[in-house]
Design an enzyme around this catalytic site. Structure first.
Site, PDB file in Angstrom:
ATOM      1  N   LYS A 115      33.211 -13.835 -39.542  1.00  0.00           N
ATOM      2  CA  LYS A 115      33.008 -14.307 -38.161  1.00  0.00           C
ATOM      3  C   LYS A 115      33.090 -13.130 -37.192  1.00  0.00           C
ATOM      4  O   LYS A 115      32.288 -13.029 -36.258  1.00  0.00           O
ATOM      5  CB  LYS A 115      34.053 -15.387 -37.819  1.00  0.00           C
ATOM      6  CG  LYS A 115      33.745 -16.708 -38.513  1.00  0.00           C
ATOM      7  CD  LYS A 115      34.878 -17.714 -38.454  1.00  0.00           C
ATOM      8  CE  LYS A 115      34.509 -18.950 -39.280  1.00  0.00           C
ATOM      9  NZ  LYS A 115      35.586 -19.924 -39.411  1.00  0.00           N
ATOM     10  N   GLN A 165      41.493 -20.648 -37.328  1.00  0.00           N
ATOM     11  CA  GLN A 165      40.991 -20.796 -38.691  1.00  0.00           C
ATOM     12  C   GLN A 165      41.840 -21.829 -39.444  1.00  0.00           C
ATOM     13  O   GLN A 165      43.059 -21.737 -39.469  1.00  0.00           O
ATOM     14  CB  GLN A 165      41.029 -19.426 -39.405  1.00  0.00           C
ATOM     15  CG  GLN A 165      40.461 -19.430 -40.808  1.00  0.00           C
ATOM     16  CD  GLN A 165      38.967 -19.735 -40.839  1.00  0.00           C
ATOM     17  OE1 GLN A 165      38.196 -19.243 -40.041  1.00  0.00           O
ATOM     18  NE2 GLN A 165      38.564 -20.581 -41.779  1.00  0.00           N
ATOM     19  N   ASP A 207      34.998 -24.453 -31.826  1.00  0.00           N
ATOM     20  CA  ASP A 207      34.714 -25.227 -33.032  1.00  0.00           C
ATOM     21  C   ASP A 207      34.379 -26.690 -32.733  1.00  0.00           C
ATOM     22  O   ASP A 207      34.033 -27.441 -33.635  1.00  0.00           O
ATOM     23  CB  ASP A 207      35.951 -25.189 -33.941  1.00  0.00           C
ATOM     24  CG  ASP A 207      35.698 -24.392 -35.206  1.00  0.00           C
ATOM     25  OD1 ASP A 207      34.532 -24.066 -35.480  1.00  0.00           O
ATOM     26  OD2 ASP A 207      36.674 -24.114 -35.919  1.00  0.00           O
TER      27      ASP A 207
END
Ligand SMILES: NC(=O)c1ccc[n+]([C@@H]2O[C@H](COP(=O)([O-])OP(=O)(O)OC[C@H]3O[C@@H](n4cnc5c(N)ncnc54)[C@H](OP(=O)(O)O)[C@@H]3O)[C@@H](O)[C@H]2O)c1
Length: 281
Positions: free
Chosen positions: A52, A96, A119
């Protein structure tokens, strides 16, 4: 059988994002910023985070890497989120997953300011998706829709079957397919005889998290099969689907690797850009 290359779609999308990122930096004197938070040292999570951060750098997005030890307390993590919520050069925050078991994931996700939720997993953003007005939707299902659109696979009026109902994949996937006017069926571990359903799907999205779980006998002729699963095995990566069995049967399928995976990161970049633009609107 046509192979639907997520890598190719991702490459094209990332070029488009790069141009928009450059424009944003020109207009606002700084690039969009994404803060990535990793708690602990899970090797798979470390690889995802590294990828990422590299994708951010390739497209000109500034990344802020926050690596915390596995013993970090929930309160310490919430404090960091609160700091990132008010940091003006941070437009998106990504925590994460999975988090260590002593931390309440829902509490942490809910602490992210919805306008920095890269997200799309905060209750507000999931609620907007549910209400049919998505602001930023979860990255993996968004990536699936982009692949279908890129390859001109019609969704409206088709029967889409989603295998799995997780918060990050199955549920938002079903909502996005509904928004695209599919007729949607969701099956899960308590559904008896899932094959009775998957064999009816014009589009089948498999996100069960079980290596090589479905094969030729599970799909109808000319269906489109999207394999979300990713599993690391000694022989290499594999998905939830035995794609090698589908040649001559289905119309199209995504490979693993090179299918949905690269699109997930690409959608994270796009969500970050969207949030940066919204912050200036
Ligand atoms: N490509 C990417 O970028 C990407 C991103 C995210 C995830 N993934 C991969 O996608 C897969 C799914 O991820 P996830 O986070 O959604 O997994 P998850 O949280 O474990 O959810 C799996 C879902 O599949 C259902 N399921 C399990 N066994 C089943 C069975 N035998 N029949 C029907 N349904 C079954 C479960 O049902 P219940 O709800 O009843 O338990 C659950 O809803 C994993 O392999 C993951 O690594 C890939």
């Amino acid at each position: 059988m046509q192979l639907l290359s997520g890598s190719q779609v991702a490459e094209k999308k990332r070029l488009e994002i790069k141009i928009k990122v450059r424009q944003f930096a020109f207009d606002h004197g700084r690039p969009p910023g994404l803060a990535v938070v990793l708690v602990g040292d899970d090797p798979a999570s470390q690889v995802y985070v590294k990828n990422k951060i590299k994708a951010c750098s390739d497209t000109g997005i500034q990344s802020f890497h926050n690596q915390l030890p596995a013993k970090t307390t929930e309160e310490e993590l919430l404090k960091l989120i609160s700091k990132l919520n008010s940091q003006t050069d941070v437009d998106g925050i990504l925590v994460q997953l999975p988090l260590p078991s002593h931390i309440d994931t829902n509490r942490v996700l809910s602490a992210i300011w919805p306008l920095k939720d890269a997200d799309g997993l905060t209750p507000e953003n999931l609620g907007l998706l549910m209400a049919g007005r998505p602001r930023v939707a979860p990255c993996t299902p968004r990536g699936v829709i982009e692949i279908l659109n890129h390859y001109d696979i019609a969704i409206a009026g088709r029967h889409a079957v989603v295998v799995g109902r997780s918060q990050i994949v199955g549920r938002p996937m079903a909502q996005l397919l509904l928004l695209a006017d599919a007729t949607v069926t969701v099956v899960h571990s308590k559904t008896p005889n899932i094959r009775d359903f998957t064999k009816q799907g014009d589009i089948v999205v498999v996100a069960a998290g079980k290596p090589r779980f479905m094969g030729a006998e599970d799909f109808k002729k000319d269906s489109v099969v999207i394999d979300v699963g990713i599993h690391r095995r000694a022989e290499g990566l594999c998905g939830d689907v035995r794609t090698d069995e589908l040649k001559g049967l289905v119309k199209a399928a995504t490979p693993v690797p090179g299918g949905v995976g690269p699109m997930t990161i690409t959608m994270l970049l796009e969500n970050t850009l969207t949030l940066a633009q919204l912050s200036k609107a």
